[in-house]
Each structure stands twice: as C-alpha cells, then as structure tokens.
Design a protein around this motif. Structure first.
Motif, PDB file in Angstrom:
ATOM      1  N   ASP A 124      -1.046 -77.070  15.016  1.00  0.00           N
ATOM      2  CA  ASP A 124      -1.219 -78.299  15.796  1.00  0.00           C
ATOM      3  C   ASP A 124      -2.493 -78.260  16.628  1.00  0.00           C
ATOM      4  O   ASP A 124      -3.231 -79.231  16.710  1.00  0.00           O
ATOM      5  CB  ASP A 124      -0.003 -78.516  16.712  1.00  0.00           C
ATOM      6  CG  ASP A 124       1.226 -78.863  15.903  1.00  0.00           C
ATOM      7  OD1 ASP A 124       1.133 -79.779  15.068  1.00  0.00           O
ATOM      8  OD2 ASP A 124       2.262 -78.187  16.087  1.00  0.00           O
ATOM      9  N   PHE A 125      -2.723 -77.083  17.223  1.00  0.00           N
ATOM     10  CA  PHE A 125      -3.952 -76.946  17.995  1.00  0.00           C
ATOM     11  C   PHE A 125      -5.160 -77.138  17.093  1.00  0.00           C
ATOM     12  O   PHE A 125      -6.118 -77.840  17.436  1.00  0.00           O
ATOM     13  CB  PHE A 125      -4.014 -75.563  18.651  1.00  0.00           C
ATOM     14  CG  PHE A 125      -5.375 -75.213  19.163  1.00  0.00           C
ATOM     15  CD1 PHE A 125      -5.905 -75.891  20.264  1.00  0.00           C
ATOM     16  CD2 PHE A 125      -6.151 -74.243  18.545  1.00  0.00           C
ATOM     17  CE1 PHE A 125      -7.172 -75.594  20.732  1.00  0.00           C
ATOM     18  CE2 PHE A 125      -7.410 -73.954  19.010  1.00  0.00           C
ATOM     19  CZ  PHE A 125      -7.922 -74.621  20.097  1.00  0.00           C
ATOM     20  N   LEU A 126      -5.101 -76.528  15.919  1.00  0.00           N
ATOM     21  CA  LEU A 126      -6.234 -76.599  15.002  1.00  0.00           C
ATOM     22  C   LEU A 126      -6.451 -78.024  14.519  1.00  0.00           C
ATOM     23  O   LEU A 126      -7.592 -78.473  14.358  1.00  0.00           O
ATOM     24  CB  LEU A 126      -5.983 -75.664  13.816  1.00  0.00           C
ATOM     25  CG  LEU A 126      -7.251 -75.020  13.275  1.00  0.00           C
ATOM     26  CD1 LEU A 126      -7.944 -74.221  14.364  1.00  0.00           C
ATOM     27  CD2 LEU A 126      -6.924 -74.136  12.096  1.00  0.00           C
ATOM     28  N   ILE A 127      -5.356 -78.757  14.318  1.00  0.00           N
ATOM     29  CA  ILE A 127      -5.486 -80.149  13.877  1.00  0.00           C
ATOM     30  C   ILE A 127      -6.200 -80.967  14.940  1.00  0.00           C
ATOM     31  O   ILE A 127      -7.131 -81.719  14.658  1.00  0.00           O
ATOM     32  CB  ILE A 127      -4.095 -80.723  13.549  1.00  0.00           C
ATOM     33  CG1 ILE A 127      -3.670 -80.204  12.176  1.00  0.00           C
ATOM     34  CG2 ILE A 127      -4.117 -82.261  13.548  1.00  0.00           C
ATOM     35  CD1 ILE A 127      -2.198 -80.318  11.923  1.00  0.00           C
ATOM     36  N   THR A 128      -5.828 -80.758  16.197  1.00  0.00           N
ATOM     37  CA  THR A 128      -6.511 -81.452  17.285  1.00  0.00           C
ATOM     38  C   THR A 128      -7.987 -81.069  17.314  1.00  0.00           C
ATOM     39  O   THR A 128      -8.871 -81.922  17.413  1.00  0.00           O
ATOM     40  CB  THR A 128      -5.875 -81.074  18.638  1.00  0.00           C
ATOM     41  OG1 THR A 128      -4.469 -81.057  18.474  1.00  0.00           O
ATOM     42  CG2 THR A 128      -6.276 -82.027  19.715  1.00  0.00           C
ATOM     43  N   LEU A 129      -8.241 -79.763  17.200  1.00  0.00           N
ATOM     44  CA  LEU A 129      -9.619 -79.281  17.300  1.00  0.00           C
ATOM     45  C   LEU A 129     -10.466 -79.824  16.148  1.00  0.00           C
ATOM     46  O   LEU A 129     -11.580 -80.318  16.355  1.00  0.00           O
ATOM     47  CB  LEU A 129      -9.635 -77.744  17.300  1.00  0.00           C
ATOM     48  CG  LEU A 129     -11.012 -77.108  17.453  1.00  0.00           C
ATOM     49  CD1 LEU A 129     -11.620 -77.464  18.798  1.00  0.00           C
ATOM     50  CD2 LEU A 129     -10.935 -75.592  17.308  1.00  0.00           C
ATOM     51  N   VAL A 130      -9.928 -79.742  14.926  1.00  0.00           N
ATOM     52  CA  VAL A 130     -10.724 -80.185  13.771  1.00  0.00           C
ATOM     53  C   VAL A 130     -10.960 -81.700  13.835  1.00  0.00           C
ATOM     54  O   VAL A 130     -12.024 -82.183  13.446  1.00  0.00           O
ATOM     55  CB  VAL A 130     -10.050 -79.750  12.450  1.00  0.00           C
ATOM     56  CG1 VAL A 130     -10.806 -80.300  11.252  1.00  0.00           C
ATOM     57  CG2 VAL A 130      -9.999 -78.238  12.369  1.00  0.00           C
ATOM     58  N   THR A 131      -9.982 -82.452  14.336  1.00  0.00           N
ATOM     59  CA  THR A 131     -10.201 -83.896  14.500  1.00  0.00           C
ATOM     60  C   THR A 131     -11.375 -84.137  15.444  1.00  0.00           C
ATOM     61  O   THR A 131     -12.276 -84.925  15.145  1.00  0.00           O
ATOM     62  CB  THR A 131      -8.938 -84.570  15.073  1.00  0.00           C
ATOM     63  OG1 THR A 131      -7.813 -84.166  14.309  1.00  0.00           O
ATOM     64  CG2 THR A 131      -9.069 -86.069  15.044  1.00  0.00           C
ATOM     65  N   PHE A 132     -11.364 -83.438  16.574  1.00  0.00           N
ATOM     66  CA  PHE A 132     -12.487 -83.517  17.515  1.00  0.00           C
ATOM     67  C   PHE A 132     -13.801 -83.194  16.825  1.00  0.00           C
ATOM     68  O   PHE A 132     -14.799 -83.902  16.970  1.00  0.00           O
ATOM     69  CB  PHE A 132     -12.279 -82.490  18.643  1.00  0.00           C
ATOM     70  CG  PHE A 132     -11.804 -83.083  19.918  1.00  0.00           C
ATOM     71  CD1 PHE A 132     -12.714 -83.558  20.850  1.00  0.00           C
ATOM     72  CD2 PHE A 132     -10.455 -83.184  20.179  1.00  0.00           C
ATOM     73  CE1 PHE A 132     -12.279 -84.112  22.031  1.00  0.00           C
ATOM     74  CE2 PHE A 132     -10.009 -83.742  21.353  1.00  0.00           C
ATOM     75  CZ  PHE A 132     -10.917 -84.211  22.283  1.00  0.00           C
ATOM     76  N   ILE A 133     -13.787 -82.080  16.091  1.00  0.00           N
ATOM     77  CA  ILE A 133     -15.023 -81.618  15.455  1.00  0.00           C
ATOM     78  C   ILE A 133     -15.515 -82.653  14.458  1.00  0.00           C
ATOM     79  O   ILE A 133     -16.719 -82.948  14.391  1.00  0.00           O
ATOM     80  CB  ILE A 133     -14.787 -80.245  14.778  1.00  0.00           C
ATOM     81  CG1 ILE A 133     -14.594 -79.177  15.856  1.00  0.00           C
ATOM     82  CG2 ILE A 133     -15.950 -79.882  13.875  1.00  0.00           C
ATOM     83  CD1 ILE A 133     -14.190 -77.827  15.329  1.00  0.00           C
ATOM     84  N   ALA A 134     -14.573 -83.242  13.703  1.00  0.00           N
ATOM     85  CA  ALA A 134     -14.999 -84.245  12.708  1.00  0.00           C
ATOM     86  C   ALA A 134     -15.635 -85.443  13.401  1.00  0.00           C
ATOM     87  O   ALA A 134     -16.693 -85.934  12.986  1.00  0.00           O
ATOM     88  CB  ALA A 134     -13.792 -84.679  11.874  1.00  0.00           C
ATOM     89  N   ILE A 135     -15.018 -85.893  14.499  1.00  0.00           N
ATOM     90  CA  ILE A 135     -15.553 -87.066  15.201  1.00  0.00           C
ATOM     91  C   ILE A 135     -16.923 -86.749  15.799  1.00  0.00           C
ATOM     92  O   ILE A 135     -17.883 -87.500  15.634  1.00  0.00           O
ATOM     93  CB  ILE A 135     -14.563 -87.531  16.292  1.00  0.00           C
ATOM     94  CG1 ILE A 135     -13.277 -88.055  15.638  1.00  0.00           C
ATOM     95  CG2 ILE A 135     -15.194 -88.612  17.160  1.00  0.00           C
ATOM     96  CD1 ILE A 135     -12.162 -88.344  16.618  1.00  0.00           C
TER      97      ILE A 135
END
Lengths: 399, 418, 265
Positions: B5-16
């Motif tokens: 879950d943490f990684l999903i949040t982080l990767v979403t941030f990174i993609a944006i």
C-alpha cells in the motif's frame, strides 16, 4: 483626527524600499561581479537575522542554553561578522569550484537554488518554524500631522502613551518661511551641484554623482531648516491635511541602509580592492590579465554581500517584529526586481531600484481598494515586467 | 499498512511528478528555458480540471462553476462520465497552455536569468490570486468533493473471491515478470558501475519488499505484497480498489506523456528545439522562427504539467493554493537534474530517487515533536545532492539521451546510418 | 575571374540595395549613413577595424535594427525584419567566430538548415505523414551531398564540438548553403584558417558562384579580396568610402590613406 494619505504611503514605501535595498546592495555585488543570479540571497538574509538572534535572544533557540541577551545593535554586529565568515564558506566550498569549471549562468542559478534549500532548512532544522522576536525596547510611533491652512502650515505631533493619544508638539511655518526655505534649500543643493561638477570626460569618476549629491544636500537642508526654525502654529483649521507615522526605528533603518550604500560606494571607488572588484565586474578575464587576483576579489564579494544580507536580515526582523524561516525568501522577488530595475552594476542603482519598488508597493496598496493589499509583491513584479518589456536590459542598463 | 500500500501511494506520486518533470524537461532540458514558474501550470491544470468536473451544486464551494462535465455524459454510463472527466483534463491542459502563452509573450524574449526570475514572480502572483480571490476558485479554503473518475465502479470485482484473487493476482505477477525482464535487459546493457548499482538497489528493494514482510508478518503480508493489485479487504469478494486504479491511471498518463514528448523530440522539430537550447542565434540565422518554437515548447510543457495537476487532484481529493508553492518547481528541477537533463528516462529515475528520499525516510522512527527536523533534514540532503550532482556529474545519472528519427523508408534510421 | 568591371551594377542585377543606413550604440555612431548596392558574384567588404563591418552584417540580417535607412533585398524591403525572415528571403549569414552547435552531431547541424521541412512543425512531428518521411529523406540526401562537397562526410556522427577550427568554418558555410540562399554573407570566413584549407574554401566559393550563388564577404586579407572578388566595397568609420573593381579600389588615394596605408601590401 487627520488621516494618513499619499504622503504617508510614500514615506512607508521609502522604508520598505530601504529594507529591500539592504538585500539589493549585496545581491547586486554577487550578480554583477561574481556573475551569480543568487537565489540563495533571500535565505542568506534569513541566516543573518537568526545569527543575530543567537546573541540577542538565545532562549528562543531550542538547543541553546539561555546565556543572556546582548543588546540588538551588538548582537547585530556579531551576527553580521559571522555571516561574513559564512559568505567566505559559500565562496570557498561551492562557488569557487563551479567558477573553476566555467559553469554557465544556468548552472549557477541552480547551484544557488540548492544552497537556498540547504540554508532555509538548516534554520528550520535548528530553530523550528515558530515566530520569534528580537529582544529590543519597544518603539512608539510618532504621528506627524501636516495641516495646510490659509496662513501657512501647522505641524502637530501626537504619540500614543499608555493607551492615550498625547499631543507632543505643535508648531508651524508661515507661507513666506515655507517658500523661503524651499528656495534656500534648492539654491544650496544647486550650488553644491555646480561646485562639485567637473568637466565631463571618460575618466571622470565621482564618489557621489553631482546630481545625487545636490539633491541630497537640498533635502537635508530643508529638513534641518524645518527642524531648527519652528514658529507658532498657523491655525488648526486645515484646507488640506495629511498624516505621516514615523518612529526612530524607521529612521534608523533608512539611515543604516543609506550609510551602508555610501560605505560600499566609497569602498568600491577609492580602495585598491574596490577598483579590482569593478575591473572584475567589467571583464573577469581582462582583470586577471591585468594582475587582479580574481579569487580574492570573489571571496571579498561573497563576504561583503553576505554581511549586507545579514544586515538586511536584522533590519527586516526588527522592522517586522518577528523572524520566520521564510522571511528572506519572501523578500527575494522584490530584491531581484530592485536589482534588475536599477541596473545590476552600481550601489546607487540598486538602492534607487529598491526605493522605486518599495514606494510603488506601498503607494499602490494605498491607492487600490483594501482588498488588494495582498498584491504588494505582485505590484513590484508588474513594474519589473513592464520595464523589462520596454528595456530588456533593465532601467539603466549596465551603467 | 502493508508495504504494498505504501509503495502504491509512492509510485502514484512518482508517476504524477514524473509527468510534471517531463513537462519541465521539455522546457528546460530540450529547449533551454529556465521556467521557475512551472508549478503555476500544475496549479492551473488541477484547478481547471476540478472546476470543469465539479458538480454545479457542490457544497462549501463558492467559486465559478462547477460545470459537471462528467454529469453531462452520465447517461452514457460510467464510460460516459469518464469521457466527461477526460474532457475536463483536456480543458485543464488547454488552460495551462493558454496561461503559459500569456506569460511567455512578455518573458520569452528576456535574458535567461531574467526569464527565471520573472517566471518565478509570475507563478507567485498567480498563486496569490488563487489564494486571495474567493470568487475565483474558493480562495484559501480550497476545493473538496472533487470528482473522481469511475469511483463508483470500484472496488472492481469480477466474481467470487477466488476469481478476483486469481485474475488480479496473475496480473500482479505479470507486472513483476515484466519488470524483471526489463531489469535483466538493462543489466545486460549496463556498464560495471551500473551493474553494481542495479544489483545493490534491486537486491535491497526485494529484500525490503519480499523478505522482510515474510519474516515480520508471515505469509499474509508476503501474499499482499506479491499479489499487490488484489486487495482482499475491498468489497465483499475483494478486488481492485480505487487507489490501485489511480496508480494505473497515473502510470498510463505518464506513459502517454512520455511517448508524446519522445515523438516530439525525435523529429526535425526537436532538432530545432535543441539548437535553440545551444545557441538561439544559429537557428535564427538559418531561418527558423525561434520565438514560435520557444513558445510552443513552453505551452506543450505547461500542458503536461496541467495534466499532472489533474491527476494530483484526483489522487489527493482536495486542492488548495498551498499545495502549489514554488518549492514544487524546485523539486522538479532537482529531480530532472539528478536523473539527467534532456533525458526523459532520467526524469523518471530522478523523480524516483527524489521521492524515495523525500517519502521513504518516513520509516525512520523519530518522535513526533521532531517531525519538522526530519522534514528539514530531508530537504538539506536534497539541496546538497543537487549541488554535488551538478559538480561531479552535471549531466545527471543517465546523461543526455540519444536521438533517433524513426524513418520507415531508411535502412537503419537515426544518425548512425552513414 | 572578374569580367564585370562596371563601377555600379545596373538596376536589374542589383540584388541587395542599402540606403542611408544608420546605427548608434549609446553615443557611438557605428554606421553613419551607409549607401551601397551589391550585385551578383563575389563582393568583398573591407575596412579597417571598427569600420562597422560586423555591425553592418548584423543590420542586414536582422540581428540589429537600424535607426535610419532601408535595406532592399531582391526588390523586397527587409528593413527591421527578424533574422529568421531575412534568412527565409534568401540572404543567409555565417558568424565571424564559427557557431557550431557543439553538442549536436555534424549531421544534425546540417539537417537543421534546410527550410520548410514538414517535420519542423509541431503538427508534422506529431502526425508523421508521408511528407514527414519524404522531407527527412531528401533533407538527409542533401546534407550528405553538402558534407561530401566540403569533405566533412567522414565526420557526420561526431559532435560538432570536436571539429577543428577549419572544419567548423566549413560546417558553418555548408549549413548556410543548405538554407537555399540567393546570397551568402560571410563574416571573415578565412580568419584563422591554414593556407591549404583557405585554398579549399576559396575553390568551393568559386564553384558555388558558378552555380549561381552570390557572396558578400568581409575579409581583412587585402590580397585575398583583390584576387577573388568581382567588386569591392570599402567601409570606413561607418560610411562607404568607395566602391569599384579591385583595381580601382587599390589605386584610390582615400583608400590607401584610410586603410591600405596601414597595411603592408
């Protein structure tokens, strides 16, 4: 009751301008001689303010023991000197290395941005984000009411003492004295201008340009005359009246900045190092060929500029009565605007640019509906963009 | 919270933020424009998209709109309202491009350092306007109740628990397989230092992602991490939850933006942009209207920032002027420079490194009264990295990318066909 | 090589006409009413240092805007046009110090130059229709030909920053020619070039003249100007001192006084 008017806005603008000028003096040195559009300058201002805080009010800094409080002027001097040492550190550890690699101006911009990030967060790390005040005597405002009547002008000074408004002075100038005084002041100023002006030539370098000296003398004469010759009030039933609020604090800020400008100007024009700095500003390579030690010049530039920034920081913190880690960064844009507007190569230009920016910020706030007060900085900026559109090289170019 | 879950949040941030960075790279990396006001277009894109998709009667909102584009097409079902949202994003991108047009007219003719300063100033002014003018976009209160595309569809369930777990689980594993395949290929191409760096970082990440949870939380944690697309707690039968959808959406937008910029750069058009970056007088003397190119580069980059803003709004669910401070621009510059100026892959790498430092350190345990110190320490580290990279490796981790114009008619294409 | 010996070109062969051009910098007058006309062939522009030659070039090509005067190129008024518009109208320049795009390859430097490429427009680059491919292929072909002509073809994939000084001059000239110009303005194309390469560049220029290109070039080397130009214009203190054939100019007392007198011919 007399309302503050345009005149007050202009006076406030000159004070704001002085604060900006404190930063602009240092930035113009770095911009012009070190050729770094220094985005860390705002944060150098912050650092200076907090360095003085260490000695003035250490109890506010979490990790410091409360070892007592030095008076603000003394703390300011120590802080400014320490900031100078930090300036040397910036030059020696960062900017000298990039200069040796012939970094272009874009790289320098981004390096200074990195430094800005470090400095601001060092303050945040050590002190936190709360508002902090200097330990200093509170200064009360004096309101000068100028009442223009049929017979001349009446001046009334009032002060708020223990909650009550107290009239502390009441005097006046009849018309003949006003006219005579103005003529005398103008004459003295013009006389100084004529006496001081020399034959124009390529090598004519004035310590103070005659026009500026003449104007300054005229204004000083008028103020001295006004202070010395105070006659009876000319009635209190005004045709036009306006109020200016001033305090010793304001006058001190303006005085300190003007003194710094003058000292910097003297240093640039009369000392060996000053001449070396100006030669480096014209052309770094040529100056080196002519035997100027560029590294020493640049070191001195960073030291002096950091000290000026620290001075501006102390004045800002004192003027705004609180210190925050963002205080310098919010000043950065008006300072850049002042430096570009004034042409990036002379102390007078930087100060003149700062005064234009300061006055236009406060006058526009006065003229526009109160709702627009938050657009003070926007006004500074619109002026800058307007000027750059007409003259892309700045108002006075590289004089 | 599971590591997944943490990684999903982080990767979403990174993609944006990568999409935001790719927009900046088009301006700064390829065209040479120092736009210190890039965040303004992020803000314009976010706000305009939000207002275009906001229901007309949104509570606690007193600004102009909302225009409820998804509602207009709601009759066509979920895809209809998705179309409405996409229109809103397009509107946000167009608005960002138009604002940058207005900014560019006076500023693009200036010296590069003056451009940097005026751009920063204009972005600050725009932020002040949004903050102070309540009638515009609700001022300092921000906008909540933002339209989230397809939110009603989620959690997406395809049937029974087993079916969901099987389908989404397989997809999760497929993604891992693809990443592994990609990594192996990169590993083959990499030099010695690159291989060491890759081995160490991949090793550490897998240790943290697969091994540690298995030791700590047993097989449940491990399963969650491996079958990361599948959320057993979403809905009665488990399924794909909305956060994961936003991740997919953001990665999809990033992929689209990436290829769009690549197509633009690997062309005669891109050649002119790079010529402008190196020495604007030369393309001018050769008959190229460089001002137009700079303007288009600025507008295109701003439109991409606008798209990133639209995604940001969906991801956070709330926009307010404070989210769009100038520091966001400086973060993006840092990310671009770390990864490699004028390298779109580098932007993604740099953004990853940046946000891994910025958000990854949240696992360091510090007492809450020191949270300001921790945040400040991160930024000190980032500022220092920026300076060190500029000194020791000014081209960034990956260096400038290679250019190749794909020509179906020619034997090999590109500049190495001679 | 100079059959044309008339003092002024007749109107129909005038390509470039400049009237009363003035340019000031602050209080300094760089051009003080320049009047001249340039015909086809090779025209030399000489003058002592500070005569205003480079300023004149910058005014012609739109990099400076003159305060007074007009510039007519092939019948069209191009006074105050932007540099790109001047180049498109068929007058292209080189720079005194070669300005190769050092991070781009030699081939990319050349590919940049040809006008009206479909892929140079944003829409063309995005849509990539047939015109995109055709244009790029034909532009490549022309770039290769030009590279061969200037013997740069073995360096196509080198970053232009790696070239020698002479090669940069060649690249600069090749790039200018790829814009399909009528007239090429050369700002000291031979300065700092070794004699072998100088010979090569001059050969190329004469070849190109035969193909119909016209040249206006600034040069310091008097001998070179005298041997290779059809006509010579002498600029002195921002004004045209005289124009004529090399022989006429060489014997003009004012020229000798202003310029030739300072140099050992």
């Amino acid at each position: 009751m007399v309302d503050a008017g345009l005149l007050d806005a202009i006076v406030q603008g000159l004070i704001t301008g002085s604060i900006i000028a404190g930063g602009a003096l240092g930035l113009s040195l770095i911009y012009n001689i070190a050729e770094v559009p220094n985005f860390a300058h705002g944060d150098m201002i912050t650092i200076g303010a907090y360095l003085a805080l260490v000695f003035n009010n250490p109890a506010e800094i979490p990790f410091l023991p409360a070892f007592g409080s030095a008076p603000l002027p003394a703390a300011a001097i120590v802080g400014v000197v320490l900031a100078g040492a930090l300036g040397a550190a910036y030059e020696l550890t960062i900017f000298r290395k990039f200069r040796q690699k012939d970094a272009d101006i874009i790289t320098m911009v981004i390096v200074s941005l990195g430094l800005a990030l470090v400095l601001r967060n060092v303050v945040l790390f050590l002190v936190g984000s709360k508002n902090i005040r200097y330990e200093s005597a509170s200064v009360s405002n004096t309101n000068f009411d100028f009442l223009v009547t049929g017979a001349g002008m009446t001046v009334r000074t009032t002060q708020r003492q223990a909650g009550d408004v107290v009239t502390t002075g009441l005097w006046g100038y009849p018309w003949w004295l006003l006219a005579g005084g103005l003529i005398l002041a103008t004459a003295v100023g013009y006389g100084v201008f004529r006496a001081y002006r020399r034959e124009e030539g390529f090598d004519t370098v004035y310590l103070v340009p005659p026009k500026i000296l003449g104007t300054a003398v005229a204004i000083a004469t008028a103020i001295v005359l006004g202070a010395l010759i105070q006659l009876a009030p000319q009635g209190t039933d005004p045709i036009v009246a306006t109020r200016i609020g001033l305090s010793i604090k304001h006058l001190t800020i303006v005085g300190v900045v003007l003194a710094a400008m003058f000292a910097l100007n003297v240093a640039l024009k009369t000392t060996k190092f000053g001449r070396a700095m100006r030669a480096t500003a014209d052309n770094m390579d040529l100056a080196e060929v002519r035997g100027v030690d560029a590294d020493r010049v640049q070191l001195l530039v960073w030291v002096i500029a950091s000290m000026l920034a620290a001075l501006a920081g102390v004045l800002t913190g004192w003027f705004a009565t609180n210190l925050t880690p963002n205080m310098g960064f919010t000043l950065l844009l008006p300072i850049f605007a002042a430096v570009i507007l004034g042409g990036i190569s002379s102390p007078y230009g930087a100060v003149a640019g700062a005064m234009i920016i300061g006055v236009s910020m406060d006058v526009s706030v006065y003229l526009l509906p109160s709702h627009f007060a938050t657009y003070r900085i926007a006004v500074a900026f619109l002026i800058l963009i307007g000027v750059l559109m007409i003259k892309p090289e700045g108002l006075w170019g590289d004089v | 919270m599971a590591v997944a879950d943490f990684l999903i949040t982080l990767v979403t941030f990174i993609a944006i933020y990568s999409l935001f960075g790719i927009g900046l790279n088009l301006k700064f990396g390829f065209t040479g424009l120092i736009d210190f006001g890039h965040v303004a277009y992020f803000m314009v894109g976010a706000y305009v998209t939000v207002v275009l998709t906001l229901p007309a009667d949104a509570a606690t909102y007193g600004g102009i709109g909302g225009f409820d584009l998804p509602g207009l097409f709601a009759a066509l079902g979920p895809l209809g309202s998705l179309f409405g949202w996409v229109l809103g994003v397009v509107g946000g991108m167009v608005a960002a491009a138009l604002v940058s047009l207005a900014v560019g007219v006076p500023t693009l003719r200036l010296r590069e350092d003056y451009l940097a300063i005026t751009a920063l100033g204009i972005a600050t002014i725009l932020n002040t306007v949004v903050k102070d003018e309540d009638w515009l976009f609700n001022g300092p209160y921000g906008i909540s109740g933002i339209h989230k595309p397809l939110v009603d569809v989620f959690p997406l369930s395809l049937g029974s628990f087993t079916v969901n777990m099987a389908v989404f689980g397989l997809l999760s594993v497929a993604v891992f397989a693809y990443v592994a395949y990609w990594l192996v290929n990169r590993f083959r191409e990499a030099g010695r230092t690159g291989r060491i760096a890759m081995a160490v970082s991949v090793g550490l990440v897998s240790l943290w992602y697969f091994v540690m949870p298995a030791i700590d939380g047993g097989t449940v944690e491990l399963t969650k991490n491996v079958l990361w697309l599948f959320d057993p707690t979403a809905g009665p039968n488990g399924g794909l939850d909305y956060d994961r959808f936003v991740l997919i959406l953001a990665v999809g937008f990033l992929a689209g933006g990436y290829h769009w910029v690549e197509r633009t750069i690997n062309s005669p058009y891109g050649r002119v942009l790079r010529a402008i970056r190196e020495d604007e007088d030369v393309p001018q003397a050769l008959g190229k209207e460089t001002f137009q190119y700079k303007m288009q580069g600025l507008m295109f980059g701003s439109a991409l920032a606008g798209a990133a803003g639209a995604l940001w709004a969906v991801n956070i669910g709330f926009v307010s002027p404070d989210q769009f401070a100038s520091t966001i621009t400086f973060f993006a510059f840092t990310a671009v420079i770390i990864g490699g100026t004028a390298n779109n892959k580098g932007v993604i790498l740099g953004t990853t490194v940046f946000w891994a430092i910025r958000n990854g350190t949240r696992f360091i345990d510090v007492p809450s009264q020191y949270s300001i110190q921790l945040a400040a320490a991160r930024l000190i580290l980032i500022g220092a990295i920026l300076i060190v990279i500029l000194y020791y490796r000014p081209q960034g981790l990956l260096g400038e990318q290679d250019y190749d114009i794909d020509l179906p008619g020619s034997a090999t294409g590109g500049s190495d066909d001679v | 090589m100079s059959e044309d010996s008339s003092v002024a070109p007749s109107p129909e062969e005038t390509i470039l006409a400049v009237e009363d051009l003035e340019k000031h910098f602050g209080g300094i007058v760089a051009l003080d009413g320049v009047d001249l006309s340039v015909g086809s062939g090779i025209t030399g522009l000489i003058g002592p240092n500070g005569a205003g030659k480079t300023t004149f070039f910058n005014c012609l090509t739109g990099f400076y805007t003159p305060e007074v005067g007009s510039i007519t190129f092939q019948g069209a008024d191009i006074t105050g046009s932007r540099p790109a518009a001047v180049a498109k109208s068929g007058m292209v320049r080189t720079f005194q110090i070669p300005r190769e795009l050092s991070e781009m390859t030699v081939l990319e430097n050349l590919l940049l130059a040809p006008p009206d490429q479909s892929g140079e427009r944003l829409s063309g680059a995005w849509l990539r229709g047939d015109a995109f491919v055709d244009d790029e292929l034909s532009v490549r072909e022309r770039a290769l030909e030009m590279a061969e002509f200037f013997e740069l073809d073995h360096l196509l994939d080198e970053p232009a920053g790696n070239l020698s000084g002479g090669q940069r001059k060649l690249l600069e000239l090749a790039r200018a020619l790829l814009t399909d110009p009528e007239m090429v303005l050369l700002d000291e194309p031979l300065a700092g070039v070794n004699p072998t390469l100088e010979e090569k560049i001059l050969d190329r220029i004469h070849d190109l003249e035969a193909q119909g290109y016209s040249f206006l070039f600034v040069e310091h080397d008097i001998e070179m100007i005298m041997n290779h130009c059809d006509r010579v214009i002498v600029l002195h203190r921002g004004e045209v001192l005289t124009t004529g054939t090399p022989e006429e100019v060489q014997t003009d007392d004012r020229v000798i006084e202003a310029y030739l007198g300072e140099v050992d011919v």
